[in-house]
Design a protein around this motif. Structure first.
Motif, short mmCIF file in Angstrom:
data_model
loop_
_atom_site.label_atom_id
_atom_site.label_comp_id
_atom_site.label_asym_id
_atom_site.label_seq_id
_atom_site.Cartn_x
_atom_site.Cartn_y
_atom_site.Cartn_z
N THR A 192 -7.98 26.62 -6.69
CA THR A 192 -8.23 25.21 -6.37
C THR A 192 -8.80 24.47 -7.57
OG1 THR A 192 -10.43 25.76 -5.50
CG2 THR A 192 -8.62 25.63 -3.91
N VAL A 193 -8.42 23.19 -7.60
CA VAL A 193 -8.95 22.23 -8.58
C VAL A 193 -9.54 21.07 -7.79
CG1 VAL A 193 -8.37 20.63 -10.45
CG2 VAL A 193 -7.22 22.87 -10.31
N ALA A 194 -10.83 20.80 -7.96
CA ALA A 194 -11.49 19.68 -7.29
C ALA A 194 -11.85 18.63 -8.33
CB ALA A 194 -12.74 20.14 -6.55
N VAL A 195 -11.34 17.41 -8.14
CA VAL A 195 -11.56 16.33 -9.09
C VAL A 195 -12.23 15.16 -8.38
CG1 VAL A 195 -10.49 14.85 -10.85
CG2 VAL A 195 -9.40 17.01 -10.22
N PHE A 196 -13.31 14.65 -8.96
CA PHE A 196 -13.97 13.44 -8.48
C PHE A 196 -13.60 12.30 -9.43
CE2 PHE A 196 -16.36 16.88 -6.68
CZ PHE A 196 -16.82 16.41 -5.46
N TRP A 197 -13.14 11.19 -8.87
CA TRP A 197 -12.65 10.11 -9.73
C TRP A 197 -12.75 8.75 -9.04
CZ3 TRP A 197 -8.18 7.48 -8.06
CH2 TRP A 197 -7.45 8.10 -7.04
N VAL A 198 -12.71 7.70 -9.85
CA VAL A 198 -12.77 6.32 -9.37
C VAL A 198 -11.65 5.53 -10.06
CG1 VAL A 198 -14.13 4.19 -9.34
CG2 VAL A 198 -15.26 6.40 -9.00
N ASN A 199 -10.98 4.70 -9.29
CA ASN A 199 -10.02 3.76 -9.86
C ASN A 199 -10.75 2.45 -10.13
OD1 ASN A 199 -7.90 2.06 -10.55
ND2 ASN A 199 -6.53 2.80 -8.94
N LEU A 200 -10.95 2.12 -11.40
CA LEU A 200 -11.68 0.90 -11.75
C LEU A 200 -10.86 -0.36 -11.53
CD1 LEU A 200 -13.37 2.15 -15.06
CD2 LEU A 200 -14.26 2.23 -12.73
N GLY A 201 -9.56 -0.19 -11.29
CA GLY A 201 -8.72 -1.34 -10.96
C GLY A 201 -7.57 -1.52 -11.93
N ASP A 202 -6.69 -2.43 -11.57
CA ASP A 202 -5.50 -2.72 -12.35
C ASP A 202 -5.49 -4.22 -12.65
OD1 ASP A 202 -3.15 -2.32 -13.69
OD2 ASP A 202 -2.02 -1.62 -11.97
#
Length: 203
Positions: A192-202
């Motif tokens: 498993t690969v667990a990734v925490f991330w945020v999309n700052l926007g487009d």
């Protein structure tokens, strides 16, 4: 792959409801808005919308996923495989944790470098820009053609990657400096690969 949102309690028509177990699914066109614990808009002509649920935890399960390891330069082999497409936008990766079992036909006692990054590896190492910016390069030594990788990102692997024109990808990358590669050689991955991330926007 599982997308997790850490939302447990919500208010509906003036009453409280609690989600215990199961899945609370938020559709692609939905938003979670709040007026609790927020700042205050300031300035004439300014307005504000406050959203919840912007931090994603994406858990990717890999089952017999292969990185092909052809010879790519003199005495070196390497490759990479894409495992996730982020949505369009500026993506801030907050952290990552991997728990992986590897096997290979490069040799019973092969040594490789292994990493996760937003750039696909195409040479005999994983040292180029973006190839190891999510999980730093790991030295992996196989025993009886098997190995494990249990690693987490550090404060040096929290990139903000511009995916506003072309969406950002996540890759598993591997390199071999010992000339063990070939057209059918591979590193096979389970775990498993667990990734925490945020999309700052487009834009």
């Amino acid at each position: 792959m599982v997308e997790s949102y850490q939302t447990e309690n919500y208010r509906k028509q003036g009453g409280d409801e609690t989600v215990i177990g199961g899945t609370l699914q938020i559709g692609s066109a939905a938003s979670l808005l709040t007026d609790l614990g927020i700042g205050a808009v300031a300035g004439t002509g300014a307005s504000v919308v406050e959203n919840l649920g912007q931090v994603h935890k994406t858990t990717i399960t890999l089952e017999d996923l292969d990185i092909l390891m052809p010879t790519v330069e003199t005495s070196k082999a390497g490759g990479g495989t894409k495992i996730y497409d982020f949505p369009a936008g500026a993506i801030h990766i907050l952290g990552c944790l991997v728990d992986l079992a590897l096997e290979t036909d490069l040799g019973a006692s092969a040594d490789i470098t292994f990493a996760l990054g937003t750039t696909l590896n195409a040479d005999g190492d994983v040292a180029d820009t973006g190839e190891a910016n999510v999980i730093a390069s790991q030295s992996v030594s196989f025993s009886s053609s098997a190995a494990t990788v249990q690693a987490q990102s550090t404060t040096s692997e929290q990139p903000i990657v511009d995916g506003t024109s072309t969406a950002v990808d996540l890759h598993v990358n591997a390199g071999d400096q010992d000339d063990l590669g070939g057209s059918a050689k591979y590193v096979r991955i389970n775990g498993t690969v667990a990734v925490f991330w945020v999309n700052l926007g487009d834009y």
